[in-house]
Design an enzyme around this catalytic site. Structure first.
Site, PDB file in Angstrom:
ATOM      1  N   GLU A  47      10.967  -3.676  12.147  1.00 52.79           N
ATOM      2  CA  GLU A  47      12.129  -3.088  11.451  1.00 52.79           C
ATOM      3  C   GLU A  47      13.354  -3.120  12.357  1.00 52.79           C
ATOM      4  O   GLU A  47      14.431  -3.561  11.955  1.00 52.79           O
ATOM      5  CB  GLU A  47      11.851  -1.618  11.056  1.00 52.79           C
ATOM      6  CG  GLU A  47      10.686  -1.417  10.101  1.00 52.79           C
ATOM      7  CD  GLU A  47       9.353  -1.216  10.795  1.00 52.79           C
ATOM      8  OE1 GLU A  47       9.265  -1.489  12.025  1.00 52.79           O
ATOM      9  OE2 GLU A  47       8.384  -0.783  10.130  1.00 52.79           O
ATOM     10  N   ASP A  67       0.798  -1.230   0.000  1.00 45.54           N
ATOM     11  CA  ASP A  67       0.000   0.000   0.000  1.00 45.54           C
ATOM     12  C   ASP A  67       0.834   1.285   0.000  1.00 45.54           C
ATOM     13  O   ASP A  67       0.281   2.376   0.103  1.00 45.54           O
ATOM     14  CB  ASP A  67      -0.943   0.000   1.217  1.00 45.54           C
ATOM     15  CG  ASP A  67      -0.203  -0.175   2.538  1.00 45.54           C
ATOM     16  OD1 ASP A  67       0.942  -0.677   2.518  1.00 45.54           O
ATOM     17  OD2 ASP A  67      -0.757   0.197   3.579  1.00 45.54           O
TER      18      ASP A  67
HETATM   19  C1  UGA Z   1       3.314  -0.503   9.333  1.00 44.90           C
HETATM   20  C2  UGA Z   1       4.660  -0.841   8.718  1.00 44.90           C
HETATM   21  O1  UGA Z   1       4.892  -0.067   7.566  1.00 44.90           O
HETATM   22  C3  UGA Z   1       4.633  -2.308   8.333  1.00 44.90           C
HETATM   23  O2  UGA Z   1       5.751  -2.636   7.612  1.00 44.90           O
HETATM   24  C4  UGA Z   1       4.506  -3.082   9.609  1.00 44.90           C
HETATM   25  O3  UGA Z   1       4.440  -4.444   9.287  1.00 44.90           O
HETATM   26  C5  UGA Z   1       3.249  -2.672  10.333  1.00 44.90           C
HETATM   27  O4  UGA Z   1       3.166  -1.264  10.475  1.00 44.90           O
HETATM   28  C6  UGA Z   1       3.247  -3.245  11.713  1.00 44.90           C
HETATM   29  O5  UGA Z   1       4.092  -2.819  12.469  1.00 44.90           O
HETATM   30  O6  UGA Z   1       2.416  -4.087  12.038  1.00 44.90           O
HETATM   31  P1  UGA Z   1       0.876  -0.489   8.316  1.00 44.90           P
HETATM   32  O7  UGA Z   1       0.594   0.412   7.173  1.00 44.90           O
HETATM   33  O8  UGA Z   1       0.425  -0.061   9.647  1.00 44.90           O
HETATM   34  O9  UGA Z   1       2.425  -0.803   8.326  1.00 44.90           O
HETATM   35  O10 UGA Z   1       0.389  -1.972   8.046  1.00 44.90           O
HETATM   36  P2  UGA Z   1      -0.286  -2.600   6.790  1.00 44.90           P
HETATM   37  O11 UGA Z   1      -0.024  -1.824   5.557  1.00 44.90           O
HETATM   38  O12 UGA Z   1      -1.690  -2.924   7.131  1.00 44.90           O
HETATM   39  O13 UGA Z   1       0.512  -3.995   6.697  1.00 44.90           O
HETATM   40  C7  UGA Z   1       1.863  -4.090   6.305  1.00 44.90           C
HETATM   41  C8  UGA Z   1       1.991  -5.127   5.186  1.00 44.90           C
HETATM   42  O14 UGA Z   1       1.571  -6.398   5.662  1.00 44.90           O
HETATM   43  C9  UGA Z   1       1.147  -4.825   3.965  1.00 44.90           C
HETATM   44  O15 UGA Z   1       1.864  -5.129   2.786  1.00 44.90           O
HETATM   45  C10 UGA Z   1      -0.067  -5.731   4.119  1.00 44.90           C
HETATM   46  O16 UGA Z   1      -0.615  -6.138   2.889  1.00 44.90           O
HETATM   47  C11 UGA Z   1       0.499  -6.898   4.906  1.00 44.90           C
HETATM   48  N1  UGA Z   1      -0.472  -7.506   5.843  1.00 44.90           N
HETATM   49  C12 UGA Z   1      -1.220  -6.738   6.683  1.00 44.90           C
HETATM   50  C13 UGA Z   1      -0.632  -8.882   5.866  1.00 44.90           C
HETATM   51  O17 UGA Z   1       0.007  -9.605   5.105  1.00 44.90           O
HETATM   52  N2  UGA Z   1      -1.527  -9.448   6.754  1.00 44.90           N
HETATM   53  C14 UGA Z   1      -2.288  -8.694   7.599  1.00 44.90           C
HETATM   54  O18 UGA Z   1      -3.097  -9.263   8.374  1.00 44.90           O
HETATM   55  C15 UGA Z   1      -2.126  -7.308   7.561  1.00 44.90           C
HETATM   56 MN    MN Z   2       0.615   0.085   5.204  1.00 46.19          MN
END
Ligand code: UGA
Ligand code: MN
Length: 329
Positions: free
Chosen positions: A270, A187
């Site tokens: 990270e 995203d």
């Molecule tokens: C932030 C950070 O940018 C992420 O790299 C980190 O993993 C996350 O916080 C965290 O600390 O949990 P954020 O925008 O809050 O990211 O999270 P998402 O964009 O919802 O998820 C990060 C990535 O993991 C995305 O590529 C999403 O597609 C994936 N994801 C999310 C999954 O594979 N499974 C899930 O249940 C949720």
């Molecule tokens: Mn994100």
């Protein structure tokens, strides 16, 4: 009379012959010039083809990746055969926005030469819709799955994308020998310039990320050309308070750190991953984006859409909606 005609013809032939001698000279000059021009044209064409050549490094698609032949409008880039491979690790999961995010990111990556896109779904089985979309986009890819373990799914704050990224790291350990990898969430927003720069990472490179926390920014603080700290809205006791979109790692360096892994610790992914790359001196971190003075990646977060209402199949049977309902979540 015949004699006279013969004479005229003879004189014509003689003048033609005479003309031919001069023409021959001109012709040979023109011909040799043409030959030289043609040869040079072929040569320039050959080097252009080299620049355009695909450097696909495998993956599940045969579609060639075309190198961008222009930079800033008209300047040719370096030929691709010398470029180190770039591995982009993208976690993704089923939700209403998934296909839209994959599409947007995929067409960004399509501009990047010598790249392999590791798309890893947080799911038990790969989604046919994701596979279809990856094939349509035409970026060389590997489509893998790595479901989040059940015990983490129950948590209020989940470690998102961790199982996926670790699956990507396992793939790298098994299949890659050189180049650079980067965690690109599905995203976020990426300026093509950052791929050019991160590709030459020797150990670990870092750069600023926009749209992170209330500071609107997460970045190493650079004083006199070296890191003197980190600017981020949430430090949380982290050694490396950086965003996932703000660093890249050299494959050989990673392979020399057999214990490097991303922990299931929400908010510390990270930091703990970077710590697991130890020994790594902070002075060894390469600063990109003009010594961290530019923003080339953004932590964009898509508006969460509600799950679509079910389509009444009784009412709409026999219409296009039957097929469309399979494309929405
Ligand atoms: C932030 C950070 O940018 C992420 O790299 C980190 O993993 C996350 O916080 C965290 O600390 O949990 P954020 O925008 O809050 O990211 O999270 P998402 O964009 O919802 O998820 C990060 C990535 O993991 C995305 O590529 C999403 O597609 C994936 N994801 C999310 C999954 O594979 N499974 C899930 O249940 C949720
Ligand atoms: Mn994100």
């Amino acid at each position: 009379m015949k004699n006279f005609v013969d004479k005229i013809q003879m004189s014509r032939i003689t003048s033609i012959c005479a003309m031919k001698t001069t023409t021959k000279m001109y012709l040979s000059v023109i011909l040799s010039t043409l030959c030289i021009v043609f040869f040079q044209y072929q040569l320039s064409k050959a080097s252009f083809v080299t620049l355009q050549r695909s450097d696909s490094i495998g993956g599940s698609t045969s579609t060639n990746n075309i190198i961008t032949s222009e930079k800033n409008g008209n300047e040719l880039k370096e030929p691709s055969p010398m470029l180190p491979p770039l591995y982009i690790i993208t976690p993704t999961y089923r939700r209403p926005e998934q296909l839209a995010e994959i599409t947007r990111l995929g067409y960004t990556l399509k501009h990047v030469p010598n790249l392999l896109w590791l798309v890893i779904e947080d799911a038990a089985t790969p989604s046919a819709l994701v596979t279809r979309q990856l094939k349509r986009i035409g970026v060389p890819f590997e489509h893998l799955v790595a479901p989040m373990p059940d015990k983490f799914k129950k948590r209020v704050v989940k470690p998102r994308g961790v199982s996926n990224r670790n699956r990507g790291l396992t793939w790298i350990r098994k299949n890659a020998t050189d180049g650079v990898f980067y965690f690109a969430d599905d995203d976020n927003t990426y300026d093509l310039e950052i791929f050019d720069q991160m590709r030459h990472t020797k150990k670990v490179s870092m750069w600023p990320v926009g749209l992170v926390t209330k500071y609107g920014l997460s970045s190493p603080i650079v004083r006199n050309g070296s890191i003197s700290g980190f600017y981020d809205g949430w430090i949380g006791g982290r050694k490396y308070p950086v965003d996932m979109a703000g660093f890249a790692v050299n494959v050989k360096f990673f392979l020399s750190r057999p214990k490097a892994i991303m922990p299931y610790h929400a908010g510390y992914e990270e930091d703990k991953f970077l710590r697991s790359l130890s020994p790594l001196n902070i002075t060894e971190i390469e600063l990109l984006a003009s010594n961290c003075t530019e923003i080339l990646t953004w932590h964009t977060q898509t508006k969460k859409n509600p799950v679509a209402s079910p389509i009444d199949m009784h009412k709409y049977n026999g219409t296009n909606l039957v097929r469309l309902r399979k494309l929405i979540v």
